[in-house]
Design a protein around this motif. Sequence first.
Motif, PDB file in Angstrom:
ATOM      1  N   GLY A 219       0.822  -1.212   0.000  1.00 24.66           N
ATOM      2  CA  GLY A 219       0.000   0.000   0.000  1.00 24.66           C
ATOM      3  C   GLY A 219       0.853   1.258   0.000  1.00 24.66           C
ATOM      4  N   THR A 220       1.985   1.205   0.696  1.00 24.44           N
ATOM      5  CA  THR A 220       2.872   2.382   0.754  1.00 24.44           C
ATOM      6  C   THR A 220       3.500   2.668  -0.603  1.00 24.44           C
ATOM      7  N   VAL A 221       4.040   1.645  -1.257  1.00 25.79           N
ATOM      8  CA  VAL A 221       4.729   1.872  -2.537  1.00 25.79           C
ATOM      9  C   VAL A 221       3.743   2.202  -3.665  1.00 25.79           C
ATOM     10  N   THR A 222       2.497   1.737  -3.555  1.00 25.60           N
ATOM     11  CA  THR A 222       1.502   2.063  -4.593  1.00 25.60           C
ATOM     12  C   THR A 222       0.686   3.295  -4.246  1.00 25.60           C
ATOM     13  N   ARG A 223       0.964   3.876  -3.073  1.00 26.37           N
ATOM     14  CA  ARG A 223       0.257   5.073  -2.595  1.00 26.37           C
ATOM     15  C   ARG A 223      -1.262   4.828  -2.510  1.00 26.37           C
ATOM     16  N   ILE A 224      -1.593   3.681  -1.967  1.00 29.59           N
ATOM     17  CA  ILE A 224      -2.986   3.336  -1.703  1.00 29.59           C
ATOM     18  C   ILE A 224      -3.148   3.179  -0.197  1.00 29.59           C
ATOM     19  N   SER A 225      -4.115   3.879   0.347  1.00 31.47           N
ATOM     20  CA  SER A 225      -4.357   3.823   1.786  1.00 31.47           C
ATOM     21  C   SER A 225      -5.802   3.434   2.051  1.00 31.47           C
ATOM     22  N   GLY A 226      -6.138   3.367   3.334  1.00 33.29           N
ATOM     23  CA  GLY A 226      -7.499   3.048   3.718  1.00 33.29           C
ATOM     24  C   GLY A 226      -8.489   4.127   3.369  1.00 33.29           C
ATOM     25  N   TYR A 227      -7.998   5.276   2.909  1.00 38.13           N
ATOM     26  CA  TYR A 227      -8.883   6.382   2.522  1.00 38.13           C
ATOM     27  C   TYR A 227      -9.241   6.327   1.032  1.00 38.13           C
ATOM     28  N   ASN A 228      -8.803   5.289   0.351  1.00 38.41           N
ATOM     29  CA  ASN A 228      -9.084   5.161  -1.082  1.00 38.41           C
ATOM     30  C   ASN A 228     -10.140   4.106  -1.388  1.00 38.41           C
ATOM     31  N   VAL A 229     -10.865   3.657  -0.366  1.00 38.71           N
ATOM     32  CA  VAL A 229     -11.913   2.659  -0.582  1.00 38.71           C
ATOM     33  C   VAL A 229     -13.150   3.324  -1.169  1.00 38.71           C
ATOM     34  N   ALA A 230     -14.041   2.512  -1.714  1.00 35.23           N
ATOM     35  CA  ALA A 230     -15.189   3.032  -2.467  1.00 35.23           C
ATOM     36  C   ALA A 230     -16.141   3.848  -1.606  1.00 35.23           C
ATOM     37  N   ASP A 231     -16.400   3.422  -0.360  1.00 36.78           N
ATOM     38  CA  ASP A 231     -17.379   4.109   0.483  1.00 36.78           C
ATOM     39  C   ASP A 231     -16.710   5.017   1.503  1.00 36.78           C
ATOM     40  N   ILE A 232     -15.631   5.706   1.094  1.00 36.14           N
ATOM     41  CA  ILE A 232     -14.870   6.533   2.016  1.00 36.14           C
ATOM     42  C   ILE A 232     -15.671   7.731   2.520  1.00 36.14           C
ATOM     43  N   ASN A 334      -4.811   1.421 -12.895  1.00 36.80           N
ATOM     44  CA  ASN A 334      -4.638   2.504 -11.930  1.00 36.80           C
ATOM     45  C   ASN A 334      -5.906   2.844 -11.156  1.00 36.80           C
ATOM     46  N   MET A 335      -6.953   2.012 -11.271  1.00 35.50           N
ATOM     47  CA  MET A 335      -8.145   2.209 -10.449  1.00 35.50           C
ATOM     48  C   MET A 335      -7.848   1.801  -9.011  1.00 35.50           C
ATOM     49  N   TYR A 336      -8.311   2.608  -8.070  1.00 36.64           N
ATOM     50  CA  TYR A 336      -8.078   2.286  -6.665  1.00 36.64           C
ATOM     51  C   TYR A 336      -8.684   0.938  -6.293  1.00 36.64           C
ATOM     52  N   GLU A 341      -7.820  -4.625  -4.485  1.00 38.63           N
ATOM     53  CA  GLU A 341      -8.065  -6.056  -4.612  1.00 38.63           C
ATOM     54  C   GLU A 341      -6.765  -6.819  -4.867  1.00 38.63           C
ATOM     55  N   ILE A 342      -5.882  -6.246  -5.680  1.00 37.56           N
ATOM     56  CA  ILE A 342      -4.600  -6.901  -5.951  1.00 37.56           C
ATOM     57  C   ILE A 342      -3.760  -6.982  -4.678  1.00 37.56           C
ATOM     58  N   ILE A 343      -3.705  -5.871  -3.934  1.00 32.28           N
ATOM     59  CA  ILE A 343      -2.938  -5.860  -2.689  1.00 32.28           C
ATOM     60  C   ILE A 343      -3.502  -6.872  -1.694  1.00 32.28           C
ATOM     61  N   GLN A 344      -4.824  -6.907  -1.560  1.00 35.88           N
ATOM     62  CA  GLN A 344      -5.443  -7.864  -0.648  1.00 35.88           C
ATOM     63  C   GLN A 344      -5.131  -9.304  -1.049  1.00 35.88           C
ATOM     64  N   GLY A 345      -5.335  -9.610  -2.330  1.00 28.99           N
ATOM     65  CA  GLY A 345      -5.118 -10.973  -2.791  1.00 28.99           C
ATOM     66  C   GLY A 345      -3.677 -11.415  -2.684  1.00 28.99           C
ATOM     67  N   ILE A 346      -2.746 -10.552  -3.123  1.00 33.46           N
ATOM     68  CA  ILE A 346      -1.328 -10.928  -3.133  1.00 33.46           C
ATOM     69  C   ILE A 346      -0.770 -11.027  -1.721  1.00 33.46           C
ATOM     70  N   SER A 347      -1.088 -10.054  -0.860  1.00 31.84           N
ATOM     71  CA  SER A 347      -0.534 -10.082   0.494  1.00 31.84           C
ATOM     72  C   SER A 347      -1.062 -11.274   1.283  1.00 31.84           C
ATOM     73  N   ALA A 348      -2.359 -11.578   1.132  1.00 32.64           N
ATOM     74  CA  ALA A 348      -2.916 -12.736   1.831  1.00 32.64           C
ATOM     75  C   ALA A 348      -2.316 -14.038   1.295  1.00 32.64           C
TER      76      ALA A 348
END
Length: 375
Positions: A219-232, A334-336, A341-348
Amino acid sequence: MKQFNRRHAVILLLTACFALILHIAGGVERTELYHTQGRSFEKAQVLEILQDNEQESGQYVGQQTVLLLMKTGPHRGEALEAFSSASYLYGAHCEPGMQVIATVNEGAGELYVTVYGFDRSRILCLILALFLVTLWAVGGKQGIHAAIALVFTFVSIIGLFIPLIYRGVSPIGAAVLIAVLTTVVTMYMIGGVPTKVWSAILSTSIGVLLSGILAWLFGTVTRISGYNVADIEQLEYVGQMTDIKIGELLYAGILISALGAIMDVAMSVSSAVHEIHSHAPELSVRELYRSGIHVGRDMMSTMSNTLILAFTGSSINTLVFIYAYQYDVRQIINMYSIGIEIIQGISATMGVVLTVPVAAAVSAGMLKRRDTKTE
């Protein structure tokens, strides 16, 4: 017999302590985010269709006017007029005799009743009962223990994890706590040899921790945080009105979602190494480790597929939109939502893969250490 009674005494004591913790954690005064005074959800039965909304084409347009017999609430036993919308999410196409849930809004001397939806509570309870009976029928005593562990996990998430993050506790820290707690209880309920159980517990904890670290790093290297979710927008409002740390919810969810698969792999590898050692106690640590790796390799591919397919299934609506609207490849990448989903799937999945050598090493080391102490 003494050991049996001692184990039950320990279980009762721990259950009492856990119930006390749930009581303390759940005793939090929640902020009212919107006005709900005078509104309640009650069980009702459709008596009559006063005005239908079915068109000649067979479509449902607008709303029905129905007569409901209230089964619960202050108007129990009364027949009330209500409206039922043709929406996909709310309302239901009512028929005489149908069991429904009614939204009763009462205030300033006025009463407004709508049909919230079909009453499926009894059916869902039957489905749950079928699941528990299946566990018992197939798994026997172990199936009952698995059911108890499943109930404990559910109660821990609803009764402890959610109240903790509502109080302002770090969602990531709370997720780690729940992961360790549910792992210990689940492994203990499964039972077996203590060495196997404790090696599985330690391996699961390490695997979940590795998965969380990888998710944070990605998430850090892709600049995606918990504030980038759909229902933020809705979550941000909740965060402003409460002490919930919204930005950490994404990674807490990744930890919890990866827990089950990591626990499965850790226990399977630990059991395999223990079984091999019981039949060939002369094997060295390195040989036991290699045996655990060989067993784990067969599980990695299927378990990785399971996780990737699970995360894909949760985002199937997004994939349909992308395909139907013919999004550009650069836009898709580049869609959040896709990145998350990629980060979730790969990290898990990487957490599961890395758990295999961890479980093999921990199990082999603990077994040979036990042998050394015995000698």
